[in-house]
Design an enzyme around this catalytic site. Structure first.
Site, mmCIF file in Angstrom:
data_model
loop_
_atom_site.group_PDB
_atom_site.id
_atom_site.type_symbol
_atom_site.label_atom_id
_atom_site.label_comp_id
_atom_site.label_asym_id
_atom_site.label_seq_id
_atom_site.Cartn_x
_atom_site.Cartn_y
_atom_site.Cartn_z
ATOM 1 N N GLU A 154 0.832 -1.198 0.000
ATOM 2 C CA GLU A 154 0.000 0.000 0.000
ATOM 3 C C GLU A 154 0.869 1.251 0.000
ATOM 4 O OE1 GLU A 154 -4.185 -0.864 2.109
ATOM 5 O OE2 GLU A 154 -2.449 -1.430 3.343
ATOM 6 N N GLU B 289 -4.560 -9.975 2.199
ATOM 7 C CA GLU B 289 -5.443 -9.757 3.345
ATOM 8 C C GLU B 289 -6.648 -10.690 3.383
ATOM 9 O OE1 GLU B 289 -3.383 -5.704 3.013
ATOM 10 O OE2 GLU B 289 -3.959 -7.358 1.698
#
Length: 275
Positions: free
Chosen positions: A123, A144
């Protein structure tokens, strides 16, 4: 600041920020705060033309956010009984501040990905302007879903803007990170190189540092805002910034120098001239 957490060096207008070390391969609050402070300092330094962020541990850009730290946060929040309606206001922490700086600072920011970058580490890389990966047996992306989570630091918002909604959905839903060559093919990184990512990032940085910094800052501002700005508004800002640069000393000097050379060969582009 511990060298295990972050180191920084600046030479010839290029700043290199190194995340972690062989003993610190995970993002955590300490690293995030130090990184934010470093980026804030660099953003205000007119002598810095380009910022490169790379990993300090062999085989890692940065693995991901510390899971023990995340469990501790989750257990504390669970005990508090706090609820999160969809429209609850979120006050950004160090992660958000560091990524916002990457996107808003006038200098181009390059992620030199020397190894694995998962979840929060990826990210952060998505917030950088350019991502250069070195070839190797490591992974890039968002796992995730395997943990029953979603990317929580901008991944679901930045990745669709970079590779498109269908491709981002496939990647995030599957929860399967990819190797660097596949990451390049899918558009997660700009280039995958057979040599060192940092060497290629430095090569790009040296090229960018030859351009007048105001031109780079305006180009970054315009392109980064393009998807969020109505076309007419974006076109007006582009023309205004173009004209502002047009009358500047660096641009006028370079245009006159180029015109004096009377280059007409089809194979020759505009050439770079030092200031």
């Amino acid at each position: 600041m511990s060298a295990d957490v972050l180191t920084m060096r600046v030479a010839d207008g290029i700043a290199v920020v190194t995340l972690g070390s062989a003993r610190r391969i995970y993002f955590d609050a300490e690293m995030g705060d130090v990184l934010t402070a470093a980026l804030e300092k660099l953003a205000g330094d007119t002598n810095v033309r380009v910022v490169i962020v790379t990993g300090g541990a062999p085989g890692y850009f940065n693995r991901h956010f510390s899971i023990p730290a995340l469990i501790e946060i989750a257990e504390s929040l669970r005990a508090s009984g706090r609820q999160w309606p969809d429209n609850a206001t979120y006050n950004g922490g160090f992660f958000d501040k560091a990524m916002a700086l990457c996107e808003s600072m006038p200098q181009p920011v390059i992620a030199a990905m020397s190894g694995t970058a998962l979840a929060g580490a990826f990210e952060f890389a998505l917030a950088c302007d350019l991502r250069i990966a070195e070839d190797g047996d490591y992974l890039i992306g968002f796992p995730e879903a395997e943990l029953g989570l979603v990317p929580g630091a901008g991944g679901t918002q930045r990745l669709p803007r970079i590779i498109g909604m269908p491709a981002a959905l496939m990647h995030i839903l599957m929860g399967q990170p990819v190797n660097p060559r596949e990451a390049e093919r899918k558009g997660l990184v700009h280039e995958t190189v057979s040599g060192k990512a940092l060497d290629r990032a430095m090569e790009i940085g040296r090229r960018l540092s030859l351009h007048p910094p105001q031109a780079l800052a305006y180009a970054k501002r315009l392109v980064r805002n393009a998807t969020e700005t109505p076309l007419a508004e974006g076109l007006a800002l582009e023309r205004n910034l173009f004209l502002k640069l047009c009358v500047s000393d660096p641009a006028l000097a370079r245009m006159r120098s180029y015109e004096e050379k009377m280059i007409t060969q089809p194979s020759r582009s505009v050439e770079i001239y030092g200031e």
